[in-house]
Design a protein around this motif. Structure first.
Motif, PDB file in Angstrom:
ATOM      1  N   PRO A  32       0.828  -1.210   0.000  1.00  0.00           N
ATOM      2  CA  PRO A  32       0.000   0.000   0.000  1.00  0.00           C
ATOM      3  C   PRO A  32       0.864   1.262   0.000  1.00  0.00           C
ATOM      4  CG  PRO A  32      -0.843  -1.587   1.569  1.00  0.00           C
ATOM      5  CD  PRO A  32       0.477  -2.131   1.096  1.00  0.00           C
ATOM      6  N   GLY A  33       0.529   2.186  -0.884  1.00  0.00           N
ATOM      7  CA  GLY A  33       1.272   3.445  -0.942  1.00  0.00           C
ATOM      8  C   GLY A  33       2.591   3.352  -1.680  1.00  0.00           C
ATOM      9  N   ALA A  34       2.908   2.211  -2.284  1.00  0.00           N
ATOM     10  CA  ALA A  34       4.161   2.049  -3.023  1.00  0.00           C
ATOM     11  C   ALA A  34       3.838   1.568  -4.433  1.00  0.00           C
ATOM     12  CB  ALA A  34       5.077   1.068  -2.312  1.00  0.00           C
ATOM     13  N   PRO A  35       3.424   2.478  -5.307  1.00  0.00           N
ATOM     14  CA  PRO A  35       2.959   2.066  -6.631  1.00  0.00           C
ATOM     15  C   PRO A  35       4.068   1.636  -7.590  1.00  0.00           C
ATOM     16  CG  PRO A  35       2.969   4.451  -6.466  1.00  0.00           C
ATOM     17  CD  PRO A  35       3.333   3.939  -5.113  1.00  0.00           C
ATOM     18  N   HIS A 159       5.407  -0.040 -12.786  1.00  0.00           N
ATOM     19  CA  HIS A 159       4.432   0.909 -12.265  1.00  0.00           C
ATOM     20  C   HIS A 159       3.095   0.174 -12.133  1.00  0.00           C
ATOM     21  CE1 HIS A 159       7.061   4.428 -13.101  1.00  0.00           C
ATOM     22  NE2 HIS A 159       7.475   3.657 -14.094  1.00  0.00           N
TER      23      HIS A 159
END
Length: 499
Positions: A32-35, A159
């Motif tokens: 989460p929060g690390a795309p 990504h």
């Protein structure tokens, strides 16, 4: 960059049958929060290695873009010793086996140090499309390796997130109505590059320069990729027909495949010794309706000289860019093939990569039933064509005997003992000489007056001449070359006598 450097950087290429895999790189679903996630691979290629290495990349679900950046060291080497050069490309999870177009996702040779691929867009040379989960492969091609070896470094970034709108191909239209003249002579440059390989012209710039040069058609031949074929419709005009092609760039020479259906990719990972592989892809081109060209046969750079079997080629590019001694070697070899009874029509192309290289210097003028791909290719394959340094040059060439006549690429069924009259008419060529040749060599030469126009005649007999052809030469050189006796125009032969 020199012209030789430009030829080389397009890729170098090709390989043995063994598949060499590097250690794989695995990515996990994002936190989460690390795309984004980046992995680095480093290693060393020794001087004695295979042509190709494949770096497996395990791509999980949810990826919307792949970025790759690579580099390698370039140590100083002694004069005459080849240094480091390495090419790069990408295959998707559909596979990277020989000829697998479904898996091919792009190629940039040694021209770029990075690329990106997403569903919506991709770096020129690469093919947009969904980033499917599975094993992708970065392909590394060590072209030349220094005695110290090659230290390489590859960064792969994934990504994560929803995919963008899908890419919609827009190939070139199949007509150029403003230039359609029915059966006529059409001018075309069949070997050209853009930013989709190692060229510095955008497609728009290439179209503009081709129109300014007075061409009726061009063939896009970016190295080892189909990406530009999918986008020419964005740049087409109604007065220039754009045909699709690919310069198949191997380590045993380059062979442009011209007149391909949009979206066709021809593999390049083999050498001349792999004759069955080469023939397989020549057959693929022919089945698709295209032609095979032996490009710049005597280009003096590693991987550029044509080493494949000429008899599998439809055309020989005897004149590539501004006239050089390498072109003279190509003409001499082509003339030798012709004397031995092997006629492979000659073509001339600019092979223009950069803005300082002139589009249509030279080009091929083709007699075709219409300005349509199948008719242009038929005219070239039959040898109904001549070569010119610019659209300012005009030429007609014919032979007649006993009330019958024939033009370039045709046969005059003359009887022995009945005179054969050969006539060449030229315009736009001041400071030149017209030369008529047959299988014995130069038979007749006349100087063109300062007006630049001339009509030159010569008489022979079917007993003495099996064919005739014409050249126009300029003793002082030609545009962008000081080579003496430079070519200004030349024809394919007219054959004489019964078959």
């Amino acid at each position: 960059m020199s012209r030789r450097d430009v030829l080389r950087v397009g890729g170098a290429l090709a390989g043995g049958a063994a598949v060499k895999l590097l250690p794989s790189v695995a990515f996990s679903p994002p936190a989460p929060g690390a795309p984004d996630q980046t992995k680095t691979v480093q290693g060393t290629f020794p001087p004695s290695i295979s042509d190709w290495y494949y770096l497996p990349v395990e791509v999980p679900k949810g990826v919307n873009q792949i970025d790759v950046v690579y580099s390698y060291d370039k140590p100083t080497v002694p004069s005459g010793t080849r240094g480091n050069a390495c090419d790069i490309g990408m295959f998707g999870p559909e596979g990277h086996d020989l000829g697998n177009q479904r898996g091919f996702r792009g190629w940039s040779g040694g021209f770029r140090d990075r690329f990106s691929i997403s569903a919506s867009e991709a770096t020129p040379g690469y093919v947009p499309g969904p980033i499917k989960p599975g094993t992708w492969h970065v392909i590394l091609g060590p072209y030349t390796v220094a005695p110290q070896g090659m230290n390489y470094h590859v960064d792969i970034t994934l990504h994560f997130g929803p995919e963008g709108a899908p890419f919609v191909p827009h190939p070139a239209p199949t007509t150029a109505p403003a230039k359609q003249r029915g059966k006529a002579w059409y001018r075309g440059d069949c070997h050209l590059h853009t930013v989709h390989s190692d060229g510095k012209r955008t497609p728009d710039e290439l179209v503009a320069d081709a129109r300014a040069a007075g061409l009726d058609f061009i063939v896009s031949t970016d190295h080892n990729t189909l990406s530009s074929q999918l986008q020419w419709g964005d740049h087409a005009t109604d007065d220039l027909l754009i045909l699709n092609g690919e310069e198949v760039t191997t380590r045993s020479g380059h062979w442009p495949a011209i007149g391909l259906p949009a979206g066709t990719w021809i593999d390049w990972r083999y050498r001349a010794a792999d004759r069955n592989d080469y023939k397989k892809f020549v057959d693929q081109v022919h089945k698709a309706g295209g032609l095979v060209t032996a490009a710049h046969p005597f280009a003096n750079c590693f991987g550029c000289t044509f080493e494949f079997a000429y008899e599998l080629s439809d055309l020989v590019e005897v004149w590539n860019g501004p006239w050089t001694d390498e072109d003279q070697q190509s003409v001499n070899h082509w003339d030798g093939l012709l004397r031995s009874g092997q006629f492979i029509p000659a073509v001339g192309d600019s092979d223009a990569h950069n803005p300082d290289q002139t589009v249509a210097l030279p080009h091929t003028v083709v007699l075709a039933d219409s300005l349509a791909q199948k008719d242009l290719l038929a005219g070239m394959k039959a040898g109904r064509s001549w070569l010119a340094e610019s659209s300012a040059v005009t030429l007609s060439f014919a032979a007649s005997s006993g009330g019958r006549s024939a033009g370039i690429g045709d046969r005059l069924p003359a009887d022995i003992g009945v005179p054969v009259t050969v006539e060449v008419e030229v315009g736009g060529v001041p400071g030149t000489s017209v030369v008529i040749l047959d299988q014995l060599g130069v038979e007749h030469t006349e100087t063109v007056p300062s007006s630049g126009t001339a009509k030159v005649g010569w008489t022979t007999d079917a007993r003495y001449s099996r064919w005739v052809r014409a050249e126009v030469r300029r003793a002082s050189g030609s545009p962008k070359t000081t080579v003496a006796n430079a070519m200004v125009a030349m024809t394919n032969p007219i054959f004489i006598g019964k078959p």
